[in-house]
Write an enzyme that holds these catalytic residues in place. Structure first.
Site, mmCIF file in Angstrom:
data_model
loop_
_atom_site.group_PDB
_atom_site.id
_atom_site.type_symbol
_atom_site.label_atom_id
_atom_site.label_comp_id
_atom_site.label_asym_id
_atom_site.label_seq_id
_atom_site.Cartn_x
_atom_site.Cartn_y
_atom_site.Cartn_z
ATOM 1 N N TYR A 1 -1.893 -0.663 10.851
ATOM 2 C CA TYR A 1 -2.084 -1.287 9.531
ATOM 3 C C TYR A 1 -0.893 -1.010 8.626
ATOM 4 O O TYR A 1 -0.241 -1.926 8.109
ATOM 5 C CB TYR A 1 -3.367 -0.785 8.872
ATOM 6 C CG TYR A 1 -3.385 -1.024 7.383
ATOM 7 C CD1 TYR A 1 -3.396 -2.325 6.874
ATOM 8 C CD2 TYR A 1 -3.345 0.039 6.476
ATOM 9 C CE1 TYR A 1 -3.379 -2.551 5.504
ATOM 10 C CE2 TYR A 1 -3.335 -0.183 5.108
ATOM 11 C CZ TYR A 1 -3.347 -1.484 4.626
ATOM 12 O OH TYR A 1 -3.323 -1.709 3.270
ATOM 13 N N THR B 1 0.823 -1.196 0.000
ATOM 14 C CA THR B 1 0.000 0.000 0.000
ATOM 15 C C THR B 1 0.864 1.256 0.000
ATOM 16 O O THR B 1 2.003 1.249 0.503
ATOM 17 C CB THR B 1 -0.909 0.017 1.251
ATOM 18 O OG1 THR B 1 -1.566 1.278 1.364
ATOM 19 C CG2 THR B 1 -0.102 -0.219 2.528
ATOM 20 N N ASP B 2 0.305 2.348 -0.507
ATOM 21 C CA ASP B 2 1.004 3.630 -0.438
ATOM 22 C C ASP B 2 1.097 4.159 0.987
ATOM 23 O O ASP B 2 1.922 5.028 1.293
ATOM 24 C CB ASP B 2 0.310 4.668 -1.324
ATOM 25 C CG ASP B 2 -1.143 4.927 -0.965
ATOM 26 O OD1 ASP B 2 -1.711 4.184 -0.141
ATOM 27 O OD2 ASP B 2 -1.738 5.865 -1.538
ATOM 28 N N GLU B 3 0.288 3.625 1.891
ATOM 29 C CA GLU B 3 0.268 4.126 3.263
ATOM 30 C C GLU B 3 1.570 3.845 4.025
ATOM 31 O O GLU B 3 1.796 4.429 5.088
ATOM 32 C CB GLU B 3 -0.933 3.566 4.023
ATOM 33 C CG GLU B 3 -2.265 4.038 3.459
ATOM 34 C CD GLU B 3 -3.445 3.668 4.323
ATOM 35 O OE1 GLU B 3 -3.324 3.726 5.557
ATOM 36 O OE2 GLU B 3 -4.502 3.311 3.755
ATOM 37 N N LYS C 1 2.222 -3.503 7.163
ATOM 38 C CA LYS C 1 2.509 -3.714 5.746
ATOM 39 C C LYS C 1 3.960 -3.346 5.420
ATOM 40 O O LYS C 1 4.627 -4.042 4.648
ATOM 41 C CB LYS C 1 1.543 -2.891 4.885
ATOM 42 C CG LYS C 1 0.095 -3.321 4.999
ATOM 43 C CD LYS C 1 -0.148 -4.733 4.504
ATOM 44 C CE LYS C 1 -0.101 -4.823 2.992
ATOM 45 N NZ LYS C 1 -0.499 -6.185 2.503
#
Length: 331
Positions: free
Chosen positions: A147, A122-124, A151
């Site tokens: 979260y 994810t970009d997060e 990741k």
């Protein structure tokens, strides 16, 4: 190719399973079918195993059997706890599934000689970015939630197997997805379902958090390009179409108004009645203000770029949503 798709009964995984089958590949979906998985998503997919990526014995059995006795060419790992709000309430399930589960899956793939492993990230993992800049794959990782931290940890652990063991590990990082099969707790489904039910549509804080949105089929095309043309040890970015008039992405409040406009057009409801449902609520702890990815390298290296504009994608998504109300009412 024979593909093992973990988390393949969830939103993006199910879309990818159908995408791969339509292109002549054979898939086995492996999914624990928690609240985020739905067997209706993989209707028509012949090969399915219910299992946990934290369960080494179950993974060994699936990998040993292959598909009709034929070994897997690649593992694509979509399995994850993915809802940020839930990670704020309880972090441990995210660590267990997203980190320990991913490594357990990779070790199983290594034992059984699977050639390629693609980790869907994810970009997060990069955290928030200010101004008009964009994250590149060399940007430092600054995750803001359990979260995104889980990741990021998984990405680093898996890539270490490329450097240490020479395994073909590829990581893909993507902006916000939307489309069919998305769980109703996510942002765009919440807008649609709340509006249809005449319930308040919640917007965190001032609603000016900026995001880039990609139609799920464009994301699937990117993952497939990484599978077919990607390189071991590489990280690939996928994002939505560039909007020249809005370099910083679309804000959450702007997106709500766009979704409601498309919904009004498709249902004949008055737009003013739908927008009157918008409610600002207390912001989420640690809420990132802006995400933005530079995916120019995916154009150069993979020949990939998104095809679907945000408005076209929303029209397709809302059309599906209205035609499949029994799906989301049952979730």
């Amino acid at each position: 190719m024979n593909l093992l798709i973990t988390g393949g009964a969830g939103f993006i995984g199910a879309n990818f399973a159908h995408y791969a089958i339509q292109r002549g590949h054979t898939v086995l979906v492996y999914d624990l079918v928690t609240y985020a998985g739905n067997l209706k998503n993989i209707s028509g997919v012949k090969n399915f195993v219910q299992g946990d990526i934290r369960d080494a014995n179950a993974l060994d059995a699936a990998l040993e059997n292959g598909i009709e006795g034929q070994p897997f060419d690649a593992v694509i790992n979509f399995a994850a706890e993915s809802h940020v709000d839930r990670s704020i309430s309880l972090a441990m399930p995210f660590v267990e599934t997203n980190v320990l589960g991913a490594v357990t899956l990779l070790e199983a793939a290594r034992r059984h000689g699977v050639r390629t492993f693609i980790q869907i990230s994810t970009d997060e993992v990069y955290g928030s970015i200010e101004g008009t800049g964009k994250f590149t794959r060399l940007s430092p990782l600054h995750p803001s939630s359990a979260y995104s931290a889980s990741k990021a940890a998984a990405d680093l652990l898996l890539l270490s197997f490329y450097h240490t063991h020479g395994m073909d590990i590829r990581v893909t990082r993507c902006t916000n997805n939307y489309g069919r099969f998305q769980h109703p707790e996510k942002f765009i489904p919440t807008i649609i379902s709340s509006a249809l039910a005449g319930k308040p549509i919640p917007i965190y804080g001032d609603g000016k958090q900026a995001r880039d949105w990609i139609f799920v089929e464009d994301h699937c095309a990117g993952i497939f390009a990484a599978l077919e043309r990607g390189k071991p040890g590489a990280i690939y970015h996928f994002g939505g179409p560039v909007v020249e008039t809005n370099e910083v992405g679309i804000s959450n409040i702007e997106l709500v108004h766009l979704v409601l406009r498309v919904l009004a057009e498709q249902t004949g409801r008055k737009l003013s009645e739908l927008t009157s449902l918008i409610r600002n609520v207390a912001d989420r702890p640690g809420h990132d203000r802006r995400y933005a990815l530079d995916w120019a390298e995916s154009i150069r290296e993979l020949g990939w770029s998104p095809d679907t504009t945000l408005e076209d994608g929303l029209e397709k998504t809302i059309t599906w949503w209205l035609a499949n109300q029994d799906w989301w009412n049952g979730v």
